[in-house]
Design a protein around this motif. Structure first.
Motif: not given
Length: 381
Positions: A111-129
């Motif tokens: 059902d998540l595929l049909a929901q229009p409100g999608k936002i991508a959050l991406v970033g560093a693999r070695n992220a800080s705390a």
């Protein structure tokens, strides 16, 4: 008038999967084959002849039916599905981009595929705390507001984003992975991978059993961007996959946002660079939602008609293609040239040139570049 999308029959799904997995059939080639022949089954029949006409020396064999059947059986065993362009379950945002995968596999909350409100959050693999905490909080708050969080299940920011979304009541999150739908990566995300398969959604373009490799990650990134109305970058080095995702999102007409970071931290130089290049500066979920003005919850992406009709057999076209092939080959080289410029110089019709390029594609002799440009690869077997 657009024709309604419909579920594929079992035979059509098998044909779509075989065509998508066949050698030298990329996204654009798949689309051109369906435009020309009307169905994946008809296109499969023509692949060997088209590849031969394009200069392939060895016999071309399409993806075996037995392998496609085994893949579908494996998906059924996993509780996963293969979803094609032409089906109603295919996300409209993703279908709107030129490089949308013809077919992908998914497991979890469909059902998540049909929901229009999608936002991508991406970033560093070695992220800080601090970066991880910010990603968790932002994803939780966005999911609580009704957004679906999209990321790549990598270490660091991606993992924090998925975990944050799952903290919200009924929080939705989609993990787009670079390997097969049944391949865990990274290994420390075993519990998250299992939970996403039940409470979120795992999506993959590659066949089950495929181990993730470096070339597959940029392909994954275009899907992350294509699914989303906006991409938010939290900590990213100058040369990172997150910046690739942001660039693709910009090219696809999606909003690009970035969280500022310390100029002394190499992990923030890429995300700060995005802001200098015009990305919107955001610091929390409220600012993301304010910037989007709630448009992420509107099903406003343009509809795309993918109901292809077979073109009549045109012997004259094939004869003209034979006549024009040498001329087009003489204009191609290792340097990319715009297709429109090639058409101006080859003195043939657009259908004829399109057929020649399709043949070269299937023979493995053509490389396609951004900006509708093509170049010629060295002769292959």
């Amino acid at each position: 008038m657009l024709m309604p999308f419909r579920p594929l029959t079992d035979k059509e799904r098998l044909d779509w999967l075989r065509l998508a997995r066949s050698d030298n059939v990329g996204t654009s080639t798949f689309r051109r084959l369906l435009e020309r022949f009307g169905s994946a089954g008809k296109a499969l029949e023509r692949l060997p002849d088209l590849a031969r006409r394009g200069g392939r020396k060895l016999i071309y064999r399409a993806y075996p039916e037995s392998a496609a059947l085994a893949e579908l059986a494996r998906l059924a065993e996993l509780g996963a599905r293969a979803i094609a362009w032409s089906e109603p379950d295919y996300p409209e945002d993703l279908r709107a981009i030129d490089t949308a995968p013809p077919i992908f596999t998914a497991r979890g909350r469909f059902d998540l595929l049909a929901q229009p409100g999608k936002i991508a959050l991406v970033g560093a693999r070695n992220a800080s705390a601090n970066g991880r905490r910010l990603a968790t909080d932002m994803a939780r708050d966005l999911a609580a507001a009704g957004a679906v969080i999209v990321s790549g299940m990598a270490r660091g920011i991606d993992t924090a984003a998925h975990q944050g979304a799952l903290l919200a009541p009924s929080g939705g999150t989609i993990a787009v992975i670079a390997g097969g739908i049944d391949v865990l990566y990274p290994p420390e995300n075993a519990a998250l991978f299992d939970r996403l398969g039940r409470e979120g959604l795992v999506l993959a373009e590659m066949p089950p059993g495929t181990e993730p490799r470096a070339p597959y990650f940029p392909r994954r990134n275009r899907i992350i961007a294509g699914l989303s109305r906006a991409v938010v970058v939290i900590e990213a080095a100058v040369k990172s996959g997150s910046l690739i995702t942001a660039r693709l999102a910009n090219e696809q007409g999606r909003e690009v946002m970035s969280v500022p970071g310390s100029p002394l931290d190499p992990r923030c130089r890429g995300s700060n660079h995005l802001i200098r290049q015009g990305a919107l500066l955001v610091e929390d979920a409220a600012q993301v939602l304010e910037a989007l003005n709630e448009t992420i919850f509107l099903d406003s992406m343009p509809k795309r008609d993918l109901q292809f009709q077979p073109q009549p057999i045109d012997n004259e076209l094939e004869t003209s293609t034979d006549d024009a092939r040498d001329s087009i080959l003489s204009l191609l080289g290792p340097s990319p040239v715009e297709v429109d410029e090639l058409l101006r110089q080859c003195h043939c019709s657009a259908p004829v040139m399109g057929m020649v390029l399709l043949e070269l594609d299937l023979a493995g002799r053509l490389e396609r570049h951004p900006g509708n440009r093509v170049s010629l690869l060295a002769q292959v077997a």
